[in-house]
Scaffold this motif. Structure first.
Motif, PDB file in Angstrom:
ATOM      1  N   LEU A   1       0.918  -1.229  -0.136  1.00 39.61           N
ATOM      2  CA  LEU A   1       0.152   0.034   0.109  1.00 39.61           C
ATOM      3  C   LEU A   1       0.830   1.245  -0.229  1.00 39.61           C
ATOM      4  CD1 LEU A   1      -2.790  -0.951   2.541  1.00 39.61           C
ATOM      5  CD2 LEU A   1      -2.911  -0.985   0.034  1.00 39.61           C
ATOM      6  N   ARG A   2       1.945   1.318   0.599  1.00 40.29           N
ATOM      7  CA  ARG A   2       2.938   2.196   0.555  1.00 40.29           C
ATOM      8  C   ARG A   2       3.510   2.740  -0.627  1.00 40.29           C
ATOM      9  NH1 ARG A   2       4.694   0.245   5.650  1.00 40.29           N
ATOM     10  NH2 ARG A   2       6.417  -0.943   4.852  1.00 40.29           N
ATOM     11  N   GLU A   3       3.363   1.714  -1.703  1.00 40.92           N
ATOM     12  CA  GLU A   3       4.012   1.833  -3.025  1.00 40.92           C
ATOM     13  C   GLU A   3       2.944   2.190  -4.030  1.00 40.92           C
ATOM     14  OE1 GLU A   3       7.322   1.417  -3.714  1.00 40.92           O
ATOM     15  OE2 GLU A   3       7.828   1.389  -1.862  1.00 40.92           O
ATOM     16  N   VAL A   4       1.808   2.193  -3.833  1.00 33.62           N
ATOM     17  CA  VAL A   4       0.609   2.370  -4.564  1.00 33.62           C
ATOM     18  C   VAL A   4       0.047   4.087  -4.395  1.00 33.62           C
ATOM     19  CG1 VAL A   4      -1.611   1.780  -5.410  1.00 33.62           C
ATOM     20  CG2 VAL A   4       0.036   0.212  -4.591  1.00 33.62           C
ATOM     21  N   LYS A   5      -0.111   4.520  -5.451  1.00 36.98           N
ATOM     22  CA  LYS A   5      -0.633   5.949  -5.493  1.00 36.98           C
ATOM     23  C   LYS A   5      -2.238   5.923  -5.012  1.00 36.98           C
ATOM     24  CE  LYS A   5       2.109   7.899  -9.359  1.00 36.98           C
ATOM     25  NZ  LYS A   5       2.002   8.413 -10.649  1.00 36.98           N
ATOM     26  N   PRO A   6      -2.641   6.796  -4.080  1.00 39.06           N
ATOM     27  CA  PRO A   6      -3.705   6.858  -3.607  1.00 39.06           C
ATOM     28  C   PRO A   6      -5.048   6.828  -4.680  1.00 39.06           C
ATOM     29  CG  PRO A   6      -2.406   8.304  -2.331  1.00 39.06           C
ATOM     30  CD  PRO A   6      -1.595   7.917  -3.583  1.00 39.06           C
ATOM     31  N   GLU A   7      -4.839   7.723  -5.758  1.00 33.32           N
ATOM     32  CA  GLU A   7      -5.648   7.741  -6.660  1.00 33.32           C
ATOM     33  C   GLU A   7      -6.119   6.303  -7.283  1.00 33.32           C
ATOM     34  OE1 GLU A   7      -2.055   9.731  -8.488  1.00 33.32           O
ATOM     35  OE2 GLU A   7      -3.226   9.658  -6.567  1.00 33.32           O
TER      36      GLU A   7
END
Length: 338
Positions: A258-264
């Motif tokens: 999750l830290r590597e994935v963009k929020p959008e």
């Protein structure tokens, strides 16, 4: 905190590389890019074209980090290999950097097969369309899985099935066969003098290609494979990792992802996800972040299925990258890969 500070903190490694290259100027940037492979050039070129309102602070930070890394070297040519590895891994990510690193440090030549990596999938499909299915299988095994998935979309369903079955059965290729294939492509094979076979293909390659196909194409192809060999189909499914499998990851691995994935990207990907996947992700976020994500999901209007699937594939791409470099374990939620 100012907008500039926020933007600077959220710069991805790819954006940092794009800023660095744009700061170098056209001539020097071109000299760097010519050492990169097709995917790296495409990725970083897109990142450069999408940069907007880059602040002076962003540029200074990126250049400062780069100079700091250079300063750690004892001198030109001393520790150059380790420096190149660190720089490219930081800029492009471990999975994208590995192939490029080997070509630079080992001085490998571009082969006929490598030239296909620069071409549009439709063009590659046209080139190999009338070749023997075994040659088509070798080509798809050699190329990256996402490019292979794009290429096979242009084949007739019966051809897809034949080729994928051959990829699954493929284990290694003799150098003479690769030599002949490069002759077909009118390029000289750089390693033709070797005597070792080259490992490629196999069930895992098929699973990776299937992961990158559109869901409807993937479903049709999987059904066709099972009709011929149900055991093989089940083996492929066991090696595939789909978005719903995120619910089976260990909490620690999911948090890293999750830290590597963009929020959008995550918001759009969750739009069509099962409830258990959403709850698993909410559980592994801070209370505040989970609340914001829930609000974004509720506020988001209807979106195209293709957009959701594209975002989910992007998340899965990050997951596979992290798994390939040993950062997370995609099989951590159970005894076997799901």
């Amino acid at each position: 905190m100012s907008e500039d500070e926020l933007y600077s903190e959220n710069l991805s490694n790819l954006e940092r590389a794009a800023i660095l290259l744009m700061s170098l100027g056209e001539t020097d940037a071109a000299q760097v890019l010519k050492h990169m492979g097709p995917k790296e050039v495409q990725k970083i070129g897109l990142a450069m074209s999408q940069l907007q309102n880059v602040s002076r602070a962003d540029v200074e930070e990126v250049l400062g980090d780069f100079l700091e890394n250079v300063g750690e070297q004892t001198g030109l040519g001393v520790g150059a290999d380790s420096y190149i590895r660190r720089m490219l891994s930081e800029a492009l990510g471990e999975d994208k950097a590995n192939g490029l690193i080997d070509r630079i440090l080992l001085g490998g030549n571009t082969t006929g097969l490598d030239t296909l990596k620069w071409m549009e999938p439709r063009a590659v499909a046209d080139i190999i369309r009338f070749e023997h299915p075994q040659i088509q299988a070798i080509v798809l095994s050699y190329l990256d899985s996402d490019q292979g998935a794009e290429i096979i979309r242009f084949f007739d369903p019966k051809v897809r099935l034949d080729v994928m079955l051959r990829v699954a059965a493929l284990e290694s290729v003799q150098p003479q066969a690769l030599q002949e294939l490069n002759d077909i492509l009118e390029k000289q094979f750089s390693g033709s003098g070797g005597t070792q076979t080259t490992s490629m293909g196999g069930v895992k390659v098929v699973a990776n290609i299937m992961n990158n196909l559109d869901s409807n194409v993937e479903g049709e192809l999987m059904d066709a494979i099972k009709e011929i060999d149900e055991t093989l189909g089940e083996e492929i499914e066991d090696l595939m990792f789909v978005f719903d499998n995120l619910a089976d990851l260990d909490d620690k691995d999911l948090q890293i992802l999750l830290r590597e994935v963009k929020p959008e990207t995550l918001t759009l990907a969750l739009k069509g996800a099962e409830g258990r996947v959403q709850e698993k992700i909410f559980k592994n976020m801070s209370k505040r972040a989970a609340e914001l994500l829930r609000d974004d999901l509720e506020a988001q209007g209807p979106v195209r299925v293709s957009e959701v699937e594209s975002s989910q594939k992007e998340v899965l791409g990050v997951a596979r990258r992290l798994a390939d470099d040993g950062t997370i374990n995609l099989a951590s939620g159970g005894d076997e890969m799901v």
